[in-house]
Design an enzyme around this catalytic site. Sequence first.
Site, PDB file in Angstrom:
ATOM      1  N   ASP A  55       0.496  -1.322  -0.099  1.00 48.69           N
ATOM      2  CA  ASP A  55       0.216   0.145  -0.423  1.00 48.69           C
ATOM      3  C   ASP A  55       0.743   1.079  -0.117  1.00 48.69           C
ATOM      4  O   ASP A  55       0.880   2.066  -0.986  1.00 48.69           O
ATOM      5  CB  ASP A  55      -1.128   0.077   1.200  1.00 48.69           C
ATOM      6  CG  ASP A  55      -1.968  -0.909   1.080  1.00 48.69           C
ATOM      7  OD1 ASP A  55      -2.088  -1.524  -0.091  1.00 48.69           O
ATOM      8  OD2 ASP A  55      -2.589  -1.367   1.925  1.00 48.69           O
ATOM      9  N   LEU A 101     -20.801 -37.058  -3.443  1.00 50.14           N
ATOM     10  CA  LEU A 101     -21.038 -38.011  -3.016  1.00 50.14           C
ATOM     11  C   LEU A 101     -19.916 -38.836  -1.932  1.00 50.14           C
ATOM     12  O   LEU A 101     -19.174 -38.350  -1.590  1.00 50.14           O
ATOM     13  CB  LEU A 101     -20.144 -38.777  -4.508  1.00 50.14           C
ATOM     14  CG  LEU A 101     -20.646 -37.704  -5.810  1.00 50.14           C
ATOM     15  CD1 LEU A 101     -19.830 -38.422  -6.891  1.00 50.14           C
ATOM     16  CD2 LEU A 101     -21.833 -39.051  -6.065  1.00 50.14           C
ATOM     17  N   LYS A 136     -13.708 -41.040 -11.591  1.00 49.50           N
ATOM     18  CA  LYS A 136     -14.554 -40.378 -10.913  1.00 49.50           C
ATOM     19  C   LYS A 136     -13.019 -39.436 -11.293  1.00 49.50           C
ATOM     20  O   LYS A 136     -11.318 -39.941 -10.572  1.00 49.50           O
ATOM     21  CB  LYS A 136     -14.291 -40.190  -9.214  1.00 49.50           C
ATOM     22  CG  LYS A 136     -14.388 -39.407  -8.857  1.00 49.50           C
ATOM     23  CD  LYS A 136     -14.653 -39.964  -7.087  1.00 49.50           C
ATOM     24  CE  LYS A 136     -15.044 -38.471  -6.347  1.00 49.50           C
ATOM     25  NZ  LYS A 136     -14.341 -38.041  -6.303  1.00 49.50           N
ATOM     26  N   GLU A 194     -15.895 -31.742 -14.449  1.00 48.43           N
ATOM     27  CA  GLU A 194     -14.841 -31.512 -13.958  1.00 48.43           C
ATOM     28  C   GLU A 194     -13.648 -30.974 -13.986  1.00 48.43           C
ATOM     29  O   GLU A 194     -13.588 -31.194 -16.003  1.00 48.43           O
ATOM     30  CB  GLU A 194     -14.632 -33.106 -13.402  1.00 48.43           C
ATOM     31  CG  GLU A 194     -13.314 -32.836 -12.280  1.00 48.43           C
ATOM     32  CD  GLU A 194     -14.081 -32.297 -11.031  1.00 48.43           C
ATOM     33  OE1 GLU A 194     -15.379 -33.075 -10.963  1.00 48.43           O
ATOM     34  OE2 GLU A 194     -12.931 -33.511 -10.101  1.00 48.43           O
ATOM     35  N   LYS A 310     -24.138 -44.006 -10.758  1.00 46.49           N
ATOM     36  CA  LYS A 310     -24.946 -43.478 -10.876  1.00 46.49           C
ATOM     37  C   LYS A 310     -26.578 -44.322 -11.780  1.00 46.49           C
ATOM     38  O   LYS A 310     -26.149 -44.818 -12.681  1.00 46.49           O
ATOM     39  CB  LYS A 310     -24.882 -42.423 -11.562  1.00 46.49           C
ATOM     40  CG  LYS A 310     -23.971 -41.304 -11.087  1.00 46.49           C
ATOM     41  CD  LYS A 310     -23.461 -39.973 -12.228  1.00 46.49           C
ATOM     42  CE  LYS A 310     -22.734 -39.200 -11.986  1.00 46.49           C
ATOM     43  NZ  LYS A 310     -21.708 -38.464 -12.887  1.00 46.49           N
ATOM     44  N   CYS A 452      -7.435 -32.120  27.305  1.00 47.58           N
ATOM     45  CA  CYS A 452      -7.324 -30.880  28.343  1.00 47.58           C
ATOM     46  C   CYS A 452      -8.548 -30.491  29.049  1.00 47.58           C
ATOM     47  O   CYS A 452      -9.264 -30.010  28.215  1.00 47.58           O
ATOM     48  CB  CYS A 452      -6.418 -30.250  27.090  1.00 47.58           C
ATOM     49  SG  CYS A 452      -6.507 -28.512  28.359  1.00 47.58           S
ATOM     50  N   CYS A 458      -7.509 -23.618  28.359  1.00 46.82           N
ATOM     51  CA  CYS A 458      -6.446 -23.718  27.213  1.00 46.82           C
ATOM     52  C   CYS A 458      -6.235 -23.082  25.726  1.00 46.82           C
ATOM     53  O   CYS A 458      -7.524 -23.012  25.065  1.00 46.82           O
ATOM     54  CB  CYS A 458      -6.840 -24.978  26.950  1.00 46.82           C
ATOM     55  SG  CYS A 458      -5.495 -26.117  25.843  1.00 46.82           S
TER      56      CYS A 458
HETATM   57  S1  IVH Z   1     -21.410 -36.576  -9.740  1.00 49.33           S
HETATM   58  C1  IVH Z   1     -24.226 -35.071  -6.678  1.00 49.33           C
HETATM   59  N1  IVH Z   1     -19.410 -37.684 -11.357  1.00 49.33           N
HETATM   60  O1  IVH Z   1     -16.795 -35.921  -7.077  1.00 49.33           O
HETATM   61  C2  IVH Z   1     -22.767 -35.402  -7.150  1.00 49.33           C
HETATM   62  N2  IVH Z   1     -18.574 -35.998  -9.696  1.00 49.33           N
HETATM   63  O2  IVH Z   1     -16.819 -36.400  -4.251  1.00 49.33           O
HETATM   64  C3  IVH Z   1     -22.912 -34.874  -8.392  1.00 49.33           C
HETATM   65  N3  IVH Z   1     -16.313 -36.108  -9.365  1.00 49.33           N
HETATM   66  O3  IVH Z   1     -17.620 -32.865  -6.040  1.00 49.33           O
HETATM   67  C4  IVH Z   1     -21.512 -35.423  -8.931  1.00 49.33           C
HETATM   68  N4  IVH Z   1     -16.174 -36.848 -11.094  1.00 49.33           N
HETATM   69  O4  IVH Z   1     -16.659 -32.976  -8.506  1.00 49.33           O
HETATM   70  C5  IVH Z   1     -19.175 -36.783  -9.945  1.00 49.33           C
HETATM   71  N5  IVH Z   1     -17.953 -38.197 -12.617  1.00 49.33           N
HETATM   72  C6  IVH Z   1     -18.186 -37.781 -11.669  1.00 49.33           C
HETATM   73  C7  IVH Z   1     -17.053 -37.389 -11.283  1.00 49.33           C
HETATM   74  C8  IVH Z   1     -17.470 -36.064 -10.222  1.00 49.33           C
HETATM   75  C9  IVH Z   1     -15.737 -36.730 -10.532  1.00 49.33           C
HETATM   76  C10 IVH Z   1     -15.903 -35.059  -8.276  1.00 49.33           C
HETATM   77  C11 IVH Z   1     -16.866 -34.191  -8.160  1.00 49.33           C
HETATM   78  C12 IVH Z   1     -17.330 -33.926  -6.954  1.00 49.33           C
HETATM   79  C13 IVH Z   1     -17.252 -35.064  -6.275  1.00 49.33           C
HETATM   80  C14 IVH Z   1     -17.720 -35.656  -4.664  1.00 49.33           C
END
Ligand code: IVH
Length: 706
Positions: A55, A101, A136, A194, A310, A452, A458
């Site tokens: 600053d 998830l 994932k 993602e 899913k 503790c 503390c």
């Molecule tokens: S479905 C309602 N599909 O995992 C949840 N998530 O632990 C919808 N992720 O925040 C998410 N690959 O960032 C979904 N094929 C996939 C995924 C995925 C990675 C991540 C996502 C989510 C996290 C959940």
Amino acid sequence: MTDAMPAKDISKLPVEDLTARQAKAEHARLAVEIAAHDRRYYQEDAPTVSDAEYDKLRQRYGAIEAHFPQLRAAASLTQRVGAAPSARFAKVRHAVPMLSLDNAFAEADVVDFVARIRRFLRLADDEEIVFSAEPKIDGLSMSLRYQDGALVTGATRGDGSDGEDVTANVKTVKDIPHRLMGRGVPRVCEVRGEIYMTKRAFLALNTRQAEAGGQVFANPRNSAAGSLRQKDPSITASRPLGFFAYAWGEMSAMPADTQSGMIKWFETCGFKTNPLTKLCRSVEALLRFHREIEGERATLDYDIDGVVYKVDRLDWQERLGFVSRSPRWAIAHKFPAEKATTIVRDIEVQVGRTGALTPVAKLEPVTVGGVVVQNATLHNFDEIARLDVRIGDTVRIQRAGDVIPQVLGVVLDKRPRGAKPYAFPTTCPCRLHTDVVREQTVTGEQGAIARCSGEFACPYQAVEHLKHFVSRRAFDIDGLGEKQIELFYERGWVREPADIFTLQERNAKIHLEEVEGFGETSVRNLFGAIEARREIPLERFIYALGIRHVGETTAVALARGYGTWDAFHAACLKLAKGDAETREEMDALDQIGDTVIDSLRDYFGEAHNRPRIEHLAARVRIRDAEKPHADSAVAGKTVVFTGTLETMTREEAKASAERLGAKVAGSVSKKTDYVVAGPGAGSKLGKAKELGVTILTEDEWAKLMR
Ligand code: IVH
């Protein structure tokens, strides 16, 4: 004073004393210096000066221009101030929360997951459930909102309810279309997926950064996150980021009725979807998919940390709904944790928010799954005794996802001679040196957790408590993180949560802007952020109090149950006095049981907690709990199900009733509004008749809910 004065000395002269030539030289020098600081701060995330020092430089630069207006050229930094990035991104409220998830680690968890779905939906054993199985991706989730086909907002997940607006940055990601392709695109489409960086791009970026003396990242995920959260989108553009679409948020119309149909539709819109995605029709097929993908993991050019299953049918997804923060229709089946071997240099004891002492192994740094690990938890007394970890030992450690690495065991043949068994401290490492109390288990034995007994006296507990108070899911105050809390506590400026809200009034004495690491701008922003949080929803407030066993879900249940702070507070005070009726009333709330009630009783019964709570409640405005389903006919009603239900299971009936704000009770009383009776209903139906409670058939109940 002559113009030949060295630049170093010019920098010390008051602006008023500068000659025109000196001013020009000083102006140019400052421009270079400020630009370098900007680069380190915004692009490399590694500032080398405090905000206050920064600053000062900017002030001097501005003062020179005020005295010598001829220096104020178009390229001047002061002309760019308006466009200078703010320290933070704007917040975006997600139209549909971004949830997470649930995890499965063992095959049995997957078997349970499928069985749970079958039970919930009341499917016959031979009815096929089709799953979309996907890798994932280990990146960061992103929500992309399109209106009339055009990309309008890109937002990070944030805390699930509010994310950060990174629109300009996502527009530079090549896999993200600015316009959705195809005909008949719904008016509002929120595409989720993602953002990731390939392993190859990550390694190349780190090499470049290291050569340029810039920031290096621990793994591709951090590198993707760091690249995306840049204030200057041209930097994001220079980083190779990818995007896979796999989910959605708000949609004004649904282009498909299955998960796999949605994935195909994303492709027609111009998105990339993960090529390994596959339909699976049995538990065996899911487990086979997990094994196959794990086998391919090392050959993929992007990091994955498991697979996701899913339920493919969206009408089933809808019926299955959510439990707290994750869907019942999906699960992440993680890959086993990565392991490594290293040496224990020391064992330290950390004190947590509730006083629990956690031994932590300080390790010789080692890379596990691409991340450098230096600490691993030893959990508690029993664990340390069970493992018999000693300083100097070689240990096997593992790291899974984001969790703190764990010590698995000791490599005994590498134990150095003379290594002594670890003696757990009998007093807290805090300055009080209070006796460490080992919790009693229900059977009266010594428990594994040592505490503790100093509570707020503390300093460790007090600080941890304050850190929890300002944490993301609690008060979430921008610019008030763990480091600042530690500093403010140490200097005595903030000793309890209420002090945060008087900081600004007291700043005339404190002069925070003069403290290393702060500056006028950051202090102004901090006070602004505190003011912004002076009004807070009841559930967040309850959660922020840091009462044992009162997590987020419990806080929501309590807030919904009592509606206002005054009602909740009064109930807790009565509870603390041993009022049996209040206890019963709390017990009737969904998700609240003895553990939580005992904990509330102890917390509000504790004499030194009461003034702290009152000070705090007097300084903030606590917003009444939202009644999200106030417009539903069953909201706030108590219902009891009895007999056999024909169109759904009990669990589903309970979940759908709760979704609309009804309370589901197990027994009939005066407080019951409805009894839904199916074939075979017995004594509960009798009791309902006796008390004159309205009795409904399953059909009538379904109509009422609609
Ligand atoms: S479905 C309602 N599909 O995992 C949840 N998530 O632990 C919808 N992720 O925040 C998410 N690959 O960032 C979904 N094929 C996939 C995924 C995925 C990675 C991540 C996502 C989510 C996290 C959940």
